[in-house]
Write a protein that holds these residues in place. Structure first.
Motif, short mmCIF file in Angstrom:
data_model
loop_
_atom_site.label_atom_id
_atom_site.label_comp_id
_atom_site.label_asym_id
_atom_site.label_seq_id
_atom_site.Cartn_x
_atom_site.Cartn_y
_atom_site.Cartn_z
N ILE A 152 7.17 57.42 19.75
CA ILE A 152 6.66 56.80 20.98
C ILE A 152 6.87 57.73 22.17
N HIS A 153 8.04 58.33 22.23
CA HIS A 153 8.34 59.24 23.34
C HIS A 153 7.43 60.46 23.34
N SER A 154 6.97 60.87 22.19
CA SER A 154 6.09 62.02 22.14
C SER A 154 4.68 61.68 22.63
N LEU A 155 4.26 60.42 22.45
CA LEU A 155 2.93 60.01 22.89
C LEU A 155 2.91 59.56 24.36
N TYR A 156 3.99 58.99 24.81
CA TYR A 156 4.03 58.43 26.15
C TYR A 156 3.59 59.40 27.25
N PRO A 157 4.08 60.64 27.29
CA PRO A 157 3.68 61.53 28.40
C PRO A 157 2.18 61.82 28.45
N LEU A 158 1.50 61.66 27.32
CA LEU A 158 0.06 61.94 27.30
C LEU A 158 -0.73 60.90 28.10
N PHE A 159 -0.16 59.69 28.26
CA PHE A 159 -0.92 58.59 28.85
C PHE A 159 -0.30 57.99 30.10
N ALA A 160 0.92 58.40 30.43
CA ALA A 160 1.67 57.73 31.50
C ALA A 160 0.98 57.80 32.85
N ASP A 161 0.26 58.87 33.12
CA ASP A 161 -0.36 59.02 34.43
C ASP A 161 -1.63 58.18 34.60
N ASP A 162 -2.25 57.79 33.50
CA ASP A 162 -3.55 57.13 33.59
C ASP A 162 -3.55 55.68 33.13
N TYR A 163 -2.54 55.29 32.35
CA TYR A 163 -2.55 53.96 31.76
C TYR A 163 -1.23 53.25 31.98
N GLU A 164 -1.25 51.94 31.79
CA GLU A 164 -0.03 51.16 31.74
C GLU A 164 0.40 51.13 30.28
N VAL A 165 1.53 51.75 29.98
CA VAL A 165 1.93 51.97 28.60
C VAL A 165 3.07 51.03 28.20
N PHE A 166 2.89 50.38 27.06
CA PHE A 166 3.90 49.48 26.51
C PHE A 166 4.28 49.95 25.11
N MET A 167 5.42 49.47 24.61
CA MET A 167 5.87 49.89 23.29
C MET A 167 6.28 48.70 22.45
N ALA A 168 6.16 48.88 21.14
CA ALA A 168 6.70 47.93 20.17
C ALA A 168 7.21 48.74 19.00
N THR A 169 8.32 48.32 18.41
CA THR A 169 8.92 49.08 17.31
C THR A 169 8.84 48.34 15.97
N SER A 170 8.07 47.26 15.93
CA SER A 170 7.87 46.55 14.66
C SER A 170 6.51 45.86 14.69
N GLY A 171 6.03 45.51 13.51
CA GLY A 171 4.76 44.83 13.43
C GLY A 171 4.78 43.47 14.08
N GLN A 172 5.84 42.70 13.86
CA GLN A 172 5.93 41.36 14.44
C GLN A 172 5.97 41.43 15.97
N GLU A 173 6.71 42.39 16.50
CA GLU A 173 6.77 42.53 17.95
C GLU A 173 5.41 42.91 18.51
#
Length: 323
Positions: free
Chosen positions: A36-57
C-alpha cells in the motif's frame, strides 16, 4: 469503520469535463502494508486515497463510503481478491465500482480469472508507475462517463431528483442490506396537499414550478449519502432512510414538513393553510425476510392516507419494528 489512509491535497482535481470539482476516491486493498505504501505516493496528489488490509474490510468500506475505483490484490488470507470482486459485483450499490487487480500473479489463466470475476484491468507486480497511473485515470474517466449517462437516465425530468426506477432499485438493495445487518429501515411517503386545486387555480406551469421548489427543499434536507429522495409520481415523493430507527425517521419527517411550509408558497385554494404544505406517512421495519421492500412502501402509504384523513400537513406513523 472506514480508515482514511490519507486525505487529498489542498488543490482539488476536477474530473474530465466536469463543471464542478470532485476528488475521486481511490481504495487500495492489500494485506501487506508495504505494498500500500508503495502505491500511495503515485496517487496522493490527485486522489483521496483509502486503505484496507483484508477482504472483509474492503467490502465494508465499499458499502459505507463508496470509492470511485478499487486497486485490489488477489492473494489475501481469509478472503482472496477474486471473491471480494465477485461480492462487489453481486451487490447493486457496489456493482459499478471498477476494480483493477494489482498482483504478483502473471499467467494468462490468472488474468482470465480476474476478468471473469468482474475486474476491468489486471496489472502484474512490480508495477510500472506511469502505466498504473494511466490505467487508473482511464478507468476513472470511463466510470465518470458511465455515471453521467446513468444519472441522466435515473433523474426525474421535471424536478431533477431520482425517479421511481432508482427508488425501486435502492429499496430492494437497502432492504436486503438491513436484513443482513439486522438494522431498521424507514420510509417516508410525501404528498403535496391539495395539489390538484393548486394546479386548477394557478395553472400547470406554475404547478410545475411548485413541484420543483418542493423537490429542491426536500433534497436540501436529505443529507446522508445513503438516504434517497425520489419522485414517486405526480405530486408524491418518497424518502428512503437506511439504518434509521423510528425516532430518527420521525425527526426527519417533521423536518421535511416544516421545510415545505417554510417555503411560504401561496395556495389560496387550500383548506389546510394559506401556503403549500405536505402530508407524510412513515413506516419503520427491521426486515426479517428477503423481499423487494414492498411491505414497507405499503405501510408508509397507509399512514399517508391516515395523515390526509386527519387534516393533512402532518406526519402519521406506523411504528412497525419487527423484532
Amino acid at each position: 469503520m472506514p480508515r482514511p489512509f490519507a486525505t487529498h491535497s489542498d488543490e482539488l482535481m476536477a474530473w474530465p469535463t466536469q463543471s464542478v470539482e470532485h476528488v475521486p476516491r481511490l481504495l487500495i486493498v492489500d494485506d501487506e502494508p508495504v505494498n500500500i505504501h508503495s502505491l500511495y505516493p503515485l496517487f496522493a496528489d490527485d486522489y483521496e486515497v483509502f486503505m484496507a488490509t483484508s477482504g472483509q474490510e474492503a467490502l465494508a468500506m465499499c458499502h459505507q463510503n463508496q470509492p470511485d475505483l478499487v486497486l485490489l490484490d488477489v492473494l489475501m488470507p481469509d478472503m482472496d481478491g477474486l471473491e471480494v470482486c465477485r461480492q462487489l459485483k453481486a451487490e447493486s450499490d457496489t456493482a459499478a465500482i471498477p476494480v483493477i487487480f494489482v498482483t504478483s500473479q502473471h499467467s494468462p489463466e490468472e488474468e482470465s480469472a480476474a476478468l471473469a470475476a468482474g475486474a476491468v484491468d489486471f496489472i502484474s507486480k512490480p508495477v510500472n508507475p506511469a502505466v498504473v497511473k494511466a490505467r487508473v485515470k482511464t478507468h476513472l474517466t470511463l466510470k465518470w462517463q458511465a455515471d453521467t449517462l446513468r444519472n441522466l437516465a435515473s433523474m426525474d425530468g421535471l424536478t431533477g431528483v431520482p425517479n421511481r426506477r432508482v427508488l425501486d432499485d435502492r429499496l430492494r438493495a437497502e432492504w436486503r442490506s438491513c436484513l443482513r445487518n439486522r438494522k431498521a429501515l424507514s420510509l417516508l411517503m410525501i404528498d403535496v396537499d391539495q395539489f390538484k386545486s393548486y394546479n386548477d387555480h394557478y395553472g400547470h406551469l406554475q404547478g410545475d414550478e411548485c413541484l420543483k421548489a418542493v423537490a429542491k427543499a426536500l433534497s436540501i434536507n436529505v443529507e446522508r449519502s445513503r438516504d434517497v429522495l425520489a419522485r414517486f409520481g405526480g405530486e408524491e415523493f418518497v424518502c428512503l432512510l437506511p439504518e434509521t430507527d423510528h425516532a430518527g425517521a420521525m425527526h426527519m419527517a417533521e423536518r421535511l414538513r416544516q421545510a415545505i411550509e417554510s417555503l411560504a408558497i401561496p395556495h389560496e385554494k387550500s383548506t389546510v393553510a394559506d401556503v403549500v404544505t405536505v402530508s407524510l406517512g412513515l413506516a419503520t421495519q427491521i426486515p426479517l425476510e428477503d423481499s423487494e421492500g414492498l411491505p414497507l412502501l405499503m405501510a408508509a402509504d397507509e399512514q399517508l392516507y391516515r395523515a390526509k384523513q386527519h387534516g393533512r400537513n402532518r406526519v402519521m406513523s406506523a411504528c412497525d419494528k419487527m423484532n
